[in-house]
Design a protein around this motif. Structure first.
Motif, mmCIF file in Angstrom:
data_model
loop_
_atom_site.group_PDB
_atom_site.id
_atom_site.type_symbol
_atom_site.label_atom_id
_atom_site.label_comp_id
_atom_site.label_asym_id
_atom_site.label_seq_id
_atom_site.Cartn_x
_atom_site.Cartn_y
_atom_site.Cartn_z
ATOM 1 N N ASN A 81 38.388 28.857 53.821
ATOM 2 C CA ASN A 81 39.141 29.608 52.812
ATOM 3 C C ASN A 81 39.448 28.729 51.600
ATOM 4 O O ASN A 81 39.421 29.192 50.459
ATOM 5 C CB ASN A 81 40.440 30.141 53.417
ATOM 6 N N SER A 104 43.578 35.770 49.556
ATOM 7 C CA SER A 104 42.756 34.706 50.150
ATOM 8 C C SER A 104 42.255 33.711 49.104
ATOM 9 O O SER A 104 41.595 32.733 49.461
ATOM 10 C CB SER A 104 41.546 35.323 50.871
ATOM 11 N N THR A 160 38.759 40.853 41.824
ATOM 12 C CA THR A 160 39.761 39.879 42.286
ATOM 13 C C THR A 160 40.954 40.497 43.009
ATOM 14 O O THR A 160 41.399 39.968 44.043
ATOM 15 C CB THR A 160 40.259 39.025 41.101
ATOM 16 N N TYR A 185 40.833 40.715 46.897
ATOM 17 C CA TYR A 185 40.913 39.566 47.803
ATOM 18 C C TYR A 185 41.813 38.460 47.242
ATOM 19 O O TYR A 185 41.634 37.292 47.543
ATOM 20 C CB TYR A 185 39.503 39.018 48.100
ATOM 21 N N TRP A 186 42.805 38.855 46.450
ATOM 22 C CA TRP A 186 43.689 37.893 45.806
ATOM 23 C C TRP A 186 44.404 36.996 46.809
ATOM 24 O O TRP A 186 44.518 35.784 46.606
ATOM 25 C CB TRP A 186 44.705 38.624 44.932
#
Length: 294
Positions: free
Chosen positions: A183, A30, A24, A27-28
Motif C-alpha cells: 500500500n 488507500s 481518486t 480509493y482515497w
C-alpha cells in the motif's frame, strides 16, 4: 509510425493520468497516509518541473546560458521524467512554436479556430493537450541540429521511456521503504508519479493555452502571448510568457529581480556554484525601452 507513437504517448501520459486522478475519490483512503506522500509529490514536482523550464526550455531550446556536460545530462534526465516527450522533439516543437506562434503552422495555438464561444473553447482544448493526439512533426535537422550533435542529450533521448519509468518507480520504492508494505508503494507511485506528472503537465500546457488568451501584454510581439505574474511560483517562472516571447533568449522570464521566477533563481544558483555561465541577459535599458507605452 510517428503518428502511432504520438497516439501512444498521448494515451499513456495524457489520458491515463487524467483518468487516474479523476478516479481518486474511489480509493482515497488507500492513497494518503500523511505528510510523506506530500513530500514525494512536491519534491519530484519541483525537480522535474525545473528539468522542463531550466533544462528543456531555457537551456536546450533557447540556449540562454551555458553549463557543464554533467548538468546538461541531469537537466535532460529530470525533464524526461516529467513525461512530456524526449528533449530533442520537445525542443524542435517549441522552436517551431516561436517561429510560427499563433499562425496556422503553430502546432498548439488557441487562436486559430475562429471566433465565438464554441470555437474559442475548441481552440483552448486543442492548444492545451488535444493537439498531441496527432500533429505534423517538425524536421529536427532544421529545428534541433545542435541537440542531434550533443552526445549527452542523444543518450538521454535513447532511454526516454526508461527514464519516465524510473520517475514512476522511484517514488513507489520510496513509499514501500517508508511504509513497509504494498500500500505504501502504491501511494508513493500515485503521489510522486501519477499525480505529479498530471499536475506538472497541466501547468506547462496552460502556458500554451491560457497564456495566449488571458493576462497582460507588457511587450509588443507578433503573437498574443501574455503574462500572469501571480502564477510565477506555481509555473516556476513560465507564466511571464509575454516577456519570454519578447526576449526569448533571456534566462530570466520575469526580467526584474522582484518578479517570481524560480527557474531563473535556479540558473543564478548554478552560476554561483560555478557550473553555469554566459547568461544572456538583455540590457536593462532595452527591457524598459521596449515596454508597451514606453
Amino acid at each position: 509510425m510517428i503518428q502511432k507513437l504520438q497516439r501512444r504517448h498521448f494515451i499513456l501520459f495524457g489520458v491515463a493520468p487524467l483518468i487516474a486522478v479523476l478516479a481518486t475519490p474511489l480509493y482515497w483512503e488507500s492513497l494518503y497516509h500523511g505528510p510523506f506522500e506530500l513530500l514525494l509529490f512536491f519534491g519530484l514536482w519541483i525537480v522535474t518541473g525545473l528539468g522542463i523550464t531550466v533544462g528543456y526550455h531555457r537551456l536546450f531550446t533557447h540556449r540562454s546560458f551555458q553549463t557543464s556536460a554533467p548538468v546538461q545530462t541531469l537537466l535532460a534526465v529530470l525533464g524526461s521524467m516529467a513525461a512530456q516527450g524526449g528533449v530533442t522533439s520537445w525542443v524542435a516543437i517549441h522552436r517551431l512554436h516561436h517561429e510560427r506562434s499563433d499562425t496556422e503552422e503553430d502546432l498548439h495555438s488557441p487562436n486559430t479556430h475562429g471566433h465565438g464561444i464554441v470555437n474559442r473553447l475548441r481552440g483552448l482544448l486543442h492548444s492545451h493537450f488535444l493537439w498531441m493526439r496527432k500533429h505534423p512533426f517538425p524536421n529536427v535537422l532544421r529545428y534541433a541540429p545542435d541537440l542531434l550533435r550533443n552526445n549527452h542529450v542523444s543518450m538521454v533521448d535513447r532511454h526516454y521511456y526508461k527514464i519516465v519509468l524510473s520517475g514512476l518507480m522511484l517514488p513507489a520504492v520510496a513509499g514501500y521503504l517508508y511504509r513497509g508494505d504494498l500500500n505504501g508503494a502504491i501511494s508513493g507511485l500515485y503521489w510522486g508519479g501519477v499525480l505529479r506528472i498530471f499536475v506538472l503537465e497541466h501547468i506547462i500546457w496552460s502556458i500554451n493555452s491560457l497564456l495566449h488568451v488571458l493576462g497582460r501584454r507588457d511587450y509588443h510581439t507578433k503573437d498574443s502571448s501574455r503574462n500572469i505574474g501571480v502564477l510565477g511560483l506555481v509555473t516556476l517562472g513560465e507564466s511571464w510568457h509575454n516577456n519570454h516571447h519578447r526576449f526569448a533568449n533571456s534566462p530570466s522570464f520575469g526580467l526584474k529581480w522582484f518578479r517570481l521566477d524560480p527557474g531563473f533563481w535556479t540558473i543564478k544558483a548554478l552560476e554561483k556554484a560555478g557550473v553555469a555561465w554566459d547568461l544572456r541577459m538583455p540590457d536593462k535599458s532595452e527591457i524598459d525601452a521596449r515596454r508597451i507605452g514606453s
